[in-house]
Write a protein that holds these residues in place. Structure first.
Motif, PDB file in Angstrom:
ATOM      1  N   LEU A   1       0.837  -1.213   0.000  1.00 25.62           N
ATOM      2  CA  LEU A   1       0.000   0.000   0.000  1.00 25.62           C
ATOM      3  C   LEU A   1       0.864   1.252   0.000  1.00 25.62           C
ATOM      4  N   ASP A   2       1.937   1.254   0.794  1.00 29.11           N
ATOM      5  CA  ASP A   2       2.836   2.404   0.851  1.00 29.11           C
ATOM      6  C   ASP A   2       3.519   2.664  -0.486  1.00 29.11           C
ATOM      7  N   ALA A   3       3.701   1.610  -1.283  1.00 28.38           N
ATOM      8  CA  ALA A   3       4.375   1.727  -2.579  1.00 28.38           C
ATOM      9  C   ALA A   3       3.410   2.058  -3.715  1.00 28.38           C
ATOM     10  N   ASP A   4       2.162   2.422  -3.385  1.00 28.28           N
ATOM     11  CA  ASP A   4       1.150   2.758  -4.393  1.00 28.28           C
ATOM     12  C   ASP A   4       0.938   1.605  -5.379  1.00 28.28           C
ATOM     13  N   CYS A   5       0.803   0.417  -4.825  1.00 26.60           N
ATOM     14  CA  CYS A   5       0.701  -0.802  -5.617  1.00 26.60           C
ATOM     15  C   CYS A   5      -0.510  -0.841  -6.536  1.00 26.60           C
ATOM     16  N   GLY A   6      -1.541  -0.059  -6.241  1.00 21.28           N
ATOM     17  CA  GLY A   6      -2.754  -0.093  -7.047  1.00 21.28           C
ATOM     18  C   GLY A   6      -2.761   0.872  -8.205  1.00 21.28           C
ATOM     19  N   SER A   7      -1.647   1.551  -8.450  1.00 21.52           N
ATOM     20  CA  SER A   7      -1.592   2.500  -9.563  1.00 21.52           C
ATOM     21  C   SER A   7      -1.850   1.775 -10.879  1.00 21.52           C
ATOM     22  N   ILE A   8      -2.411   2.483 -11.826  1.00 22.50           N
ATOM     23  CA  ILE A   8      -2.739   1.862 -13.108  1.00 22.50           C
ATOM     24  C   ILE A   8      -1.487   1.294 -13.775  1.00 22.50           C
ATOM     25  N   ASP A   9      -0.366   1.985 -13.672  1.00 21.92           N
ATOM     26  CA  ASP A   9       0.872   1.484 -14.285  1.00 21.92           C
ATOM     27  C   ASP A   9       1.312   0.175 -13.644  1.00 21.92           C
ATOM     28  N   ASN A  10       1.209   0.078 -12.319  1.00 22.14           N
ATOM     29  CA  ASN A  10       1.603  -1.157 -11.642  1.00 22.14           C
ATOM     30  C   ASN A  10       0.638  -2.295 -11.971  1.00 22.14           C
TER      31      ASN A  10
END
Length: 185
Positions: free
Chosen positions: A155-164
């Motif tokens: 979650l801290d690493a912005d895992c849900g970003s569209i790019d990821n």
């Protein structure tokens, strides 16, 4: 993760309880995503973050440990990973849509709900129930710490970003996790 929606930040607990708490969060977020009066953009971003963080934590810590303890088979672990990949693919379709007030969005949400509901039900029956029976409380508590730590790190690493999510879906395709949609039916 920068979302106004609370996804919880557990640090410990019985891994089964932590997973079930996330499953209830998925269901609540899906209800909000279907609600045209909600901030659907914020909800889809939160749901994406939770989906990726949860799946990564399960695949990295929970499934391997349950396999080593003979609580689940290799096939059950692989099937869980395939269903995560299918969920990521459906999530990506929801994320890629510009507007949230279109029929295309509603259709994508319905596809996501189908994939997610199927996985939650199957995982609770074929993975969590055997874990209750075959894995002791201390191991489940240790696994809970590992699951929560990985989940929060994601979650801290912005895992849900569209790019990821695009990257995860691409990797799943390369690994053959998304080959045939009908192979299990």
């Amino acid at each position: 993760m920068s979302t106004p929606i609370d996804l919880g930040r557990p640090v410990s607990g019985d891994v089964i309880d932590l997973i079930l708490e996330d499953h209830r969060r998925f269901e609540a977020l899906m209800r909000q995503l279907r609600d045209s009066s909600s901030d659907r953009d914020a909800v889809r971003k939160a749901l994406s973050a939770l989906h990726v963080a949860h799946a990564e934590a399960e695949e990295k810590h929970v499934y391997p440990k349950l396999r080593r303890k003979d609580a689940i088979t290799e096939h059950e672990a692989e099937h869980g990973e395939e269903e995560h990949a299918e969920g990521h693919e459906a999530m990506l379709k929801v994320l890629e849509l510009k507007g949230t007030d279109t029929q295309a969005f509603d259709d994508a949400v319905e596809e996501l709900a189908t994939a997610l509901n199927h996985h939650l039900t199957e995982e609770e029956l074929t993975i969590l129930n055997p874990a209750r029976d075959e894995v002791g409380e201390q191991v489940r508590a240790e696994l809970g710490v590992a699951f929560a730590t990985e989940r929060n790190k994601q979650l801290d690493a912005d895992c849900g970003s569209i790019d990821n999510v695009r990257r995860i879906v691409r990797e799943a395709e390369q690994e053959g996790l998304l080959d045939d949609e009908d192979d299990e039916e």
